[in-house]
Motif scaffolding. Structure first.
Motif, short mmCIF file in Angstrom:
data_model
loop_
_atom_site.label_atom_id
_atom_site.label_comp_id
_atom_site.label_asym_id
_atom_site.label_seq_id
_atom_site.Cartn_x
_atom_site.Cartn_y
_atom_site.Cartn_z
N ASP A 189 8.23 -0.37 -7.87
CA ASP A 189 6.83 -0.68 -8.19
C ASP A 189 5.97 -0.16 -7.02
O ASP A 189 6.15 -0.58 -5.88
CB ASP A 189 6.69 -2.21 -8.33
CG ASP A 189 5.26 -2.63 -8.63
OD1 ASP A 189 4.33 -1.89 -8.27
OD2 ASP A 189 5.09 -3.72 -9.20
N PRO A 190 5.05 0.77 -7.30
CA PRO A 190 4.31 1.40 -6.19
C PRO A 190 3.42 0.42 -5.40
O PRO A 190 2.95 0.76 -4.32
CB PRO A 190 3.45 2.46 -6.88
CG PRO A 190 3.38 2.05 -8.30
CD PRO A 190 4.65 1.32 -8.62
N HIS A 191 3.19 -0.78 -5.95
CA HIS A 191 2.34 -1.74 -5.23
C HIS A 191 3.14 -2.79 -4.46
O HIS A 191 2.58 -3.61 -3.76
CB HIS A 191 1.41 -2.46 -6.23
CG HIS A 191 0.52 -1.51 -6.97
ND1 HIS A 191 -0.18 -0.51 -6.35
CD2 HIS A 191 0.23 -1.39 -8.30
CE1 HIS A 191 -0.86 0.18 -7.24
NE2 HIS A 191 -0.62 -0.32 -8.44
N ARG A 192 4.44 -2.77 -4.64
CA ARG A 192 5.26 -3.82 -4.03
C ARG A 192 5.61 -3.47 -2.58
O ARG A 192 6.27 -2.44 -2.31
CB ARG A 192 6.53 -4.01 -4.86
CG ARG A 192 7.36 -5.19 -4.39
CD ARG A 192 8.29 -5.61 -5.48
NE ARG A 192 9.42 -6.36 -4.97
CZ ARG A 192 9.48 -7.68 -4.94
NH1 ARG A 192 8.49 -8.42 -5.39
NH2 ARG A 192 10.56 -8.29 -4.45
N PRO A 193 5.20 -4.32 -1.62
CA PRO A 193 5.45 -4.04 -0.20
C PRO A 193 6.94 -3.91 0.11
O PRO A 193 7.78 -4.55 -0.54
CB PRO A 193 4.84 -5.24 0.52
CG PRO A 193 3.84 -5.80 -0.45
CD PRO A 193 4.41 -5.55 -1.80
N HIS A 207 -3.55 6.33 -8.43
CA HIS A 207 -2.78 7.57 -8.32
C HIS A 207 -1.62 7.38 -7.35
O HIS A 207 -1.83 6.92 -6.23
CB HIS A 207 -3.66 8.70 -7.76
CG HIS A 207 -4.73 9.14 -8.69
ND1 HIS A 207 -4.47 9.54 -9.97
CD2 HIS A 207 -6.07 9.26 -8.52
CE1 HIS A 207 -5.61 9.88 -10.55
NE2 HIS A 207 -6.60 9.71 -9.70
N ARG A 208 -0.46 7.83 -7.75
CA ARG A 208 0.71 7.72 -6.86
C ARG A 208 0.57 8.61 -5.63
O ARG A 208 1.20 8.37 -4.61
CB ARG A 208 1.97 8.10 -7.62
CG ARG A 208 2.47 6.92 -8.44
CD ARG A 208 3.94 7.12 -8.77
NE ARG A 208 4.41 5.95 -9.50
CZ ARG A 208 5.47 5.24 -9.16
NH1 ARG A 208 6.18 5.56 -8.11
NH2 ARG A 208 5.82 4.20 -9.87
N ASP A 209 -0.26 9.68 -5.76
CA ASP A 209 -0.40 10.57 -4.59
C ASP A 209 -1.64 10.24 -3.75
O ASP A 209 -2.13 11.07 -3.00
CB ASP A 209 -0.40 12.04 -5.03
CG ASP A 209 -1.49 12.34 -6.04
OD1 ASP A 209 -2.18 11.40 -6.47
OD2 ASP A 209 -1.64 13.52 -6.40
N SER A 210 -2.15 9.01 -3.86
CA SER A 210 -3.23 8.58 -2.95
C SER A 210 -2.58 8.17 -1.63
O SER A 210 -2.39 6.98 -1.35
CB SER A 210 -4.01 7.42 -3.56
OG SER A 210 -4.73 7.86 -4.68
N LEU A 211 -2.23 9.16 -0.85
CA LEU A 211 -1.43 8.92 0.37
C LEU A 211 -2.07 9.54 1.61
O LEU A 211 -1.53 9.46 2.71
CB LEU A 211 -0.02 9.52 0.20
CG LEU A 211 0.79 9.00 -1.00
CD1 LEU A 211 2.05 9.84 -1.19
CD2 LEU A 211 1.16 7.53 -0.80
N GLY A 212 -3.23 10.17 1.41
CA GLY A 212 -3.85 10.92 2.51
C GLY A 212 -4.40 10.03 3.61
O GLY A 212 -4.85 8.91 3.37
N ILE A 213 -4.33 10.56 4.84
CA ILE A 213 -4.83 9.86 6.02
C ILE A 213 -5.79 10.79 6.75
O ILE A 213 -5.50 11.99 6.87
CB ILE A 213 -3.66 9.51 6.98
CG1 ILE A 213 -2.56 8.70 6.28
CG2 ILE A 213 -4.17 8.80 8.25
CD1 ILE A 213 -2.87 7.28 5.98
N GLY A 214 -6.88 10.27 7.25
CA GLY A 214 -7.82 11.10 8.01
C GLY A 214 -8.85 10.24 8.71
O GLY A 214 -8.68 9.03 8.86
N LEU A 215 -9.94 10.91 9.12
CA LEU A 215 -10.99 10.22 9.88
C LEU A 215 -12.34 10.49 9.23
O LEU A 215 -12.48 11.44 8.45
CB LEU A 215 -11.03 10.75 11.31
CG LEU A 215 -9.74 10.61 12.12
CD1 LEU A 215 -9.85 11.42 13.40
CD2 LEU A 215 -9.47 9.15 12.45
N PHE A 216 -13.34 9.68 9.54
CA PHE A 216 -14.71 9.98 9.12
C PHE A 216 -15.66 9.67 10.28
O PHE A 216 -15.35 8.81 11.13
CB PHE A 216 -15.11 9.16 7.88
CG PHE A 216 -15.26 7.68 8.17
CD1 PHE A 216 -14.17 6.84 8.10
CD2 PHE A 216 -16.50 7.15 8.54
CE1 PHE A 216 -14.30 5.48 8.38
CE2 PHE A 216 -16.63 5.80 8.82
CZ PHE A 216 -15.53 4.96 8.73
#
Ligand code: DQQ
Length: 469
Positions: A13-17, A440-449
């Motif tokens: 389950d993609p939401h399960r820690p 989305h399963r590919d919401s995995l991006g990391i960055g800065l603003f």
């Protein structure tokens, strides 16, 4: 089904820690009975092993040698048909009664206090024949609730606070005293609140010393987030000098419990509530997760919260470290080397002349989903913006913030992402906690603003985290 199989079934389950404690399946809420016994940590919790909703509540049980890896133990308490806890074994605590592990908990309905004594391994529990040990509120008191005992020992005996409230006045904590944990005498309120400030009923009180002060933590209804009252404990009353929030976010972290471990550390766990619909919880087959263990201290006269160092054991693959960079105004400065939904990120940023700056996590490739954690220099606030965390419109997607004086100091964020859990530890003193459920399963991006101006990235490091089962 065996616990291991239950866990395996839900693993994808993609939401399960994967590195926060949660039961094999079904429902979990408050942490209960936290205690370190012969070196082993025991975590009990409000549990429905049959279904992901809060009915027929039992006490689940898990043990750990290091506060981060947990082993499931058998259910410790379950409702006894016809008994004082026939409709549920609700929240309570654990004490060492001269070598006998003892649980003091809430029986419902009506709300009463019960006790149970354990074997030396803390596996089987025998309920006291004389339950309930506190059968009703003090005579003549019109209470809005009467539950969640928290017990400690002083030189002259056992003391217990009970979460309650007086109709038309406000939440309060009732103080009781006993010599044997069985016969309790009501003394008076330990501390009283005003309904317009701190709600009409205080759930899950915790009371303990911290340096030269005492702290009462409570989870008031209808506030829905825990508060702390800090002051001096004199003649069995708490004279409050400061009122604060235990976590900067109001939606998820709730009903925390605090215990003292063998090293004298005050450690807190809290229940991280779901922000998805009951139907989504039911369909997924699980609900509720425990926070990481948090260390409580006093700093600058306030309650200060940090994560325990043991959590670093969970770090595995270290990612590339960025150092000393100027970052100009940008909505999205990607760090393509780092991606994921089970990470720890450590970032040190200073504002230079920007209006706001921070980190973006769980971003989808096209940017429709993202969660921002940053600092607003104009407002002097650190914030967690989960309003665009998911395209799923059935979710609660909060924005939360907390006051933080930075002056010329940099912002230090430790961000723990564990699928639907986000726990942020800010400058080693405050926390922002929420749940996010990217669609989305590919919401995995990391960055800065960076907003308006330039910010300086002093340090950026990250680790993939190991699963604990
Ligand atoms: N949860 C328990 C109660 C407590 C509430 C029931 C707080 O004892 O007041 O599961 O979340």
């Amino acid at each position: 089904m065996k616990r291991r199989e239950e866990r395996l079934k839900l693993r994808d389950d993609p939401h399960r820690p994967i590195y926060h404690f949660l039961p094999p399946a079904n429902w979990m809420n408050d942490p209960n009975g936290l205690i370190q016994w012969c070196g082993t940590y025991h975590l009990f919790y409000q549990y429905n092993p049959e279904f992901p909703a809060p009915v027929s509540i039992c006490w689940g049980h898990a043990i750990s040698k290091d506060l981060v890896h947990w082993e499931d133990y058998p259910v410790a308490l379950a409702p006894s048909p016809g008994g004082a806890d026939k409709d549920g074994c609700w929240t309570g605590c654990a004490v060492n009664d001269n070598g006998v592990p003892t649980l003091i908990y809430t029986g419902v309905f009506p709300e009463v206090v019960c006790i149970a004594r354990g074997d030396p391994e803390l596996v089987t529990w025998e309920k006291y024949q004389g339950n309930p040990v506190i059968p009703a509120p003090p005579e003549g008191m019109k209470v809005t609730g009467f539950r969640d005992p928290y017990v400690w020992r002083e030189k002259d005996g056992w003391y217990l606070v009970l979460g309650s409230g007086i109709k038309g006045k406000g939440g309060l904590a009732l103080l009781y005293k006993s010599s044997d944990l069985q016969r309790w005498e009501y003394l008076h309120p330990l501390c009283e609140g005003k309904e317009e400030e701190t709600g009409f009923m205080w759930e899950c009180p915790n009371f303990f010393p911290l340096d030269d002060k005492h702290i009462l933590i409570a989870s008031p209804i209808p506030l829905g987030y825990p508060i702390y009252l800090l002051g001096r404990y004199e003649r069995n009353r708490l004279n409050v000098e400061r009122l604060g929030k235990v976590d900067g976010c109001a939606h998820s972290f709730y009903a925390p419990q605090v215990f003292i471990d063998g090293e004298g550390r005050r450690i807190m766990f809290g229940w991280l509530r779901e922000l998805r619909s009951p139907q989504a919880q039911e369909e997924s087959g699980w609900s509720g997760v425990m926070s990481l263990p948090r260390l409580l201290t006093l700093k600058e006269g306030k309650l200060s919260v940090d994560v325990v160092p043991e959590v670093e054991k969970l770090r595995c693959q270290p990612y590339h470290i960025l150092l000393d960079m100027e970052i100009r105004e940008t909505k999205w400065f990607p760090i393509p080397e780092i991606q994921g939904d089970a990470l720890e990120i450590g970032v040190v940023l200073s504002s230079h002349n920007s209006r706001a700056f921070g980190v973006i996590i769980r971003r989808s490739p096209m940017g429709e989903e993202e969660t921002l954690i940053g600092y607003d220099r104009e407002k002097g606030e650190v914030f967690l913006d989960a309003t665009c965390s998911s395209l799923d419109s059935s979710l609660t997607k909060p924005f939360c913030s907390a006051h933080l004086e930075l002056s010329d100091k940099p912002l230090f964020l430790r961000i723990f992402i564990d699928r639907s859990v986000v726990e942020v530890f800010v400058n080693r003193k405050l926390t922002l906690t929420t749940r996010i459920y990217p669609a989305h399963r590919d919401s995995l991006g990391i960055g800065l603003f960076v907003k308006e101006g330039t910010a300086k990235l002093v340090k950026f490091e990250a680790w993939a985290m190991k699963p604990i089962w």
